[in-house]
Design an enzyme around this catalytic site. Structure first.
Site, PDB file in Angstrom:
ATOM      1  N   HIS A   1       0.841  -1.205   0.000  1.00 27.35           N
ATOM      2  CA  HIS A   1       0.000   0.000   0.000  1.00 27.35           C
ATOM      3  C   HIS A   1       0.878   1.258   0.000  1.00 27.35           C
ATOM      4  O   HIS A   1       0.630   2.215  -0.731  1.00 27.35           O
ATOM      5  CB  HIS A   1      -0.856   0.080   1.277  1.00 27.35           C
ATOM      6  CG  HIS A   1      -1.882  -1.001   1.442  1.00 27.35           C
ATOM      7  ND1 HIS A   1      -1.915  -1.837   2.531  1.00 27.35           N
ATOM      8  CD2 HIS A   1      -2.934  -1.366   0.654  1.00 27.35           C
ATOM      9  CE1 HIS A   1      -2.950  -2.664   2.429  1.00 27.35           C
ATOM     10  NE2 HIS A   1      -3.569  -2.414   1.284  1.00 27.35           N
TER      11      HIS A   1
ATOM     12  N   LYS B   1     -16.523  -7.540   6.228  1.00 24.27           N
ATOM     13  CA  LYS B   1     -15.380  -8.322   6.708  1.00 24.27           C
ATOM     14  C   LYS B   1     -15.240  -8.112   8.216  1.00 24.27           C
ATOM     15  O   LYS B   1     -15.707  -7.116   8.743  1.00 24.27           O
ATOM     16  CB  LYS B   1     -14.085  -7.842   6.042  1.00 24.27           C
ATOM     17  CG  LYS B   1     -14.011  -8.087   4.550  1.00 24.27           C
ATOM     18  CD  LYS B   1     -12.715  -7.495   4.012  1.00 24.27           C
ATOM     19  CE  LYS B   1     -12.715  -7.370   2.501  1.00 24.27           C
ATOM     20  NZ  LYS B   1     -11.578  -6.579   2.017  1.00 24.27           N
TER      21      LYS B   1
ATOM     22  N   ARG C   1      -1.782  -5.974  -8.443  1.00 21.95           N
ATOM     23  CA  ARG C   1      -0.629  -6.846  -8.182  1.00 21.95           C
ATOM     24  C   ARG C   1      -0.457  -7.874  -9.286  1.00 21.95           C
ATOM     25  O   ARG C   1       0.659  -8.172  -9.693  1.00 21.95           O
ATOM     26  CB  ARG C   1      -0.829  -7.594  -6.850  1.00 21.95           C
ATOM     27  CG  ARG C   1      -0.703  -6.716  -5.644  1.00 21.95           C
ATOM     28  CD  ARG C   1      -1.239  -7.396  -4.428  1.00 21.95           C
ATOM     29  NE  ARG C   1      -2.653  -7.670  -4.567  1.00 21.95           N
ATOM     30  CZ  ARG C   1      -3.457  -8.060  -3.594  1.00 21.95           C
ATOM     31  NH1 ARG C   1      -2.979  -8.271  -2.403  1.00 21.95           N
ATOM     32  NH2 ARG C   1      -4.735  -8.271  -3.814  1.00 21.95           N
TER      33      ARG C   1
ATOM     34  N   SER D   1      -2.714  -7.848   2.961  1.00 26.65           N
ATOM     35  CA  SER D   1      -2.900  -7.723   4.415  1.00 26.65           C
ATOM     36  C   SER D   1      -3.210  -9.090   5.018  1.00 26.65           C
ATOM     37  O   SER D   1      -2.741  -9.414   6.117  1.00 26.65           O
ATOM     38  CB  SER D   1      -4.049  -6.758   4.721  1.00 26.65           C
ATOM     39  OG  SER D   1      -3.752  -5.482   4.224  1.00 26.65           O
TER      40      SER D   1
HETATM   41  O1  PNS Z   1      -8.560  -2.818   0.412  1.00 27.79           O
HETATM   42  P1  PNS Z   1      -9.766  -3.361  -0.306  1.00 27.79           P
HETATM   43  O2  PNS Z   1     -10.584  -4.216   0.638  1.00 27.79           O
HETATM   44  O3  PNS Z   1      -9.414  -4.052  -1.579  1.00 27.79           O
HETATM   45  O4  PNS Z   1     -10.668  -2.084  -0.702  1.00 27.79           O
HETATM   46  C1  PNS Z   1     -11.933  -2.243  -1.287  1.00 27.79           C
HETATM   47  C2  PNS Z   1     -12.700  -0.898  -1.265  1.00 27.79           C
HETATM   48  C3  PNS Z   1     -12.792  -0.394   0.167  1.00 27.79           C
HETATM   49  C4  PNS Z   1     -11.959   0.118  -2.097  1.00 27.79           C
HETATM   50  C5  PNS Z   1     -14.122  -1.143  -1.853  1.00 27.79           C
HETATM   51  O5  PNS Z   1     -14.729  -2.159  -1.130  1.00 27.79           O
HETATM   52  C6  PNS Z   1     -14.976   0.105  -1.785  1.00 27.79           C
HETATM   53  O6  PNS Z   1     -14.803   1.036  -2.539  1.00 27.79           O
HETATM   54  N1  PNS Z   1     -15.936   0.145  -0.833  1.00 27.79           N
HETATM   55  C7  PNS Z   1     -16.802   1.284  -0.621  1.00 27.79           C
HETATM   56  C8  PNS Z   1     -18.231   0.995  -1.034  1.00 27.79           C
HETATM   57  C9  PNS Z   1     -18.485   1.424  -2.471  1.00 27.79           C
HETATM   58  O7  PNS Z   1     -18.224   2.541  -2.852  1.00 27.79           O
HETATM   59  N2  PNS Z   1     -19.017   0.485  -3.278  1.00 27.79           N
HETATM   60  C10 PNS Z   1     -19.330   0.758  -4.671  1.00 27.79           C
HETATM   61  C11 PNS Z   1     -18.280   0.231  -5.618  1.00 27.79           C
HETATM   62  S1  PNS Z   1     -18.314  -1.530  -5.636  1.00 27.79           S
END
Ligand code: PNS
Length: 162
Positions: A18, A42, A91, A129
């Site tokens: 990150h 989660k 990645r 993570s």
């Molecule tokens: O670190 P991660 O878990 O890969 O991040 C995922 C994240 C937080 C970027 C994604 O789950 C997110 O954007 N969540 C916010 C909810 C949202 O905006 N959803 C609409 C798009 S699917």
């Protein structure tokens, strides 16, 4: 006008993968908002406050990086802070399908906000993570994977659980 980008994630916990993306993005955009999205189903190891405190500590050296948490849609957060870009790290090919799905959804929700992908540095292409937590849980060496503050926080969590 300042270029503002958002680096979103769960950051449970923040890793060198990150940090590499945040650092490189901070050279391209005037301002970066690292935002912890706090609506996940989660079951995180670290609380929101713990994660924010770790992210703040390890990004302190970057003057144009702000740290925040948000409950709701990412595009709403981005609009609220005046960001025109979302940055995501890729990645491997296995990340692509999920990233394409959330990018397409975000574009439907707000077509003004563009998503940019950055290839993760090769040395972190396997890193997540979840992997860090797994290795830390069983006492493996994570010094190449996360900053010292995160190592300490993980040791604290797992020594409490034992
Ligand atoms: O670190 P991660 O878990 O890969 O991040 C995922 C994240 C937080 C970027 C994604 O789950 C997110 O954007 N969540 C916010 C909810 C949202 O905006 N959803 C609409 C798009 S699917």
């Amino acid at each position: 006008m300042a270029s503002i980008a958002v680096c979103p994630g769960s950051f449970d916990p923040i890793t060198y993968g990150h940090l590499d993306i945040i650092k490189r993005a901070s050279k391209v955009f005037d301002q970066i908002h690292v935002v912890l999205l706090n609506n996940s189903s989660k079951n995180p190891l670290f609380s929101v406050d713990e994660r924010i405190s770790l992210i703040s500590e390890v990004t302190r050296e970057f003057p144009n990086v702000k740290v925040d948490s948000f409950q709701g849609l990412l595009v709403d957060y981005a609009k609220g802070v005046g960001a025109s870009a979302i940055i995501r790290g890729l990645r491997a090919v296995s990340d692509f399908e999920y990233e394409m799905q959330i990018t397409s959804m975000n574009r439907v929700l707000n077509e003004e906000i563009e998503t940019f992908f950055m290839m993760t540095n090769n040395q972190f292409s396997f890193l997540s993570s979840s992997i860090v937590k797994e290795v830390a849980k069983y006492g493996g060496d994570i010094s190449e994977l996360v900053p010292e503050a995160v190592q300490k926080a993980l040791s604290g969590k797992f020594s409490l659980q034992q």
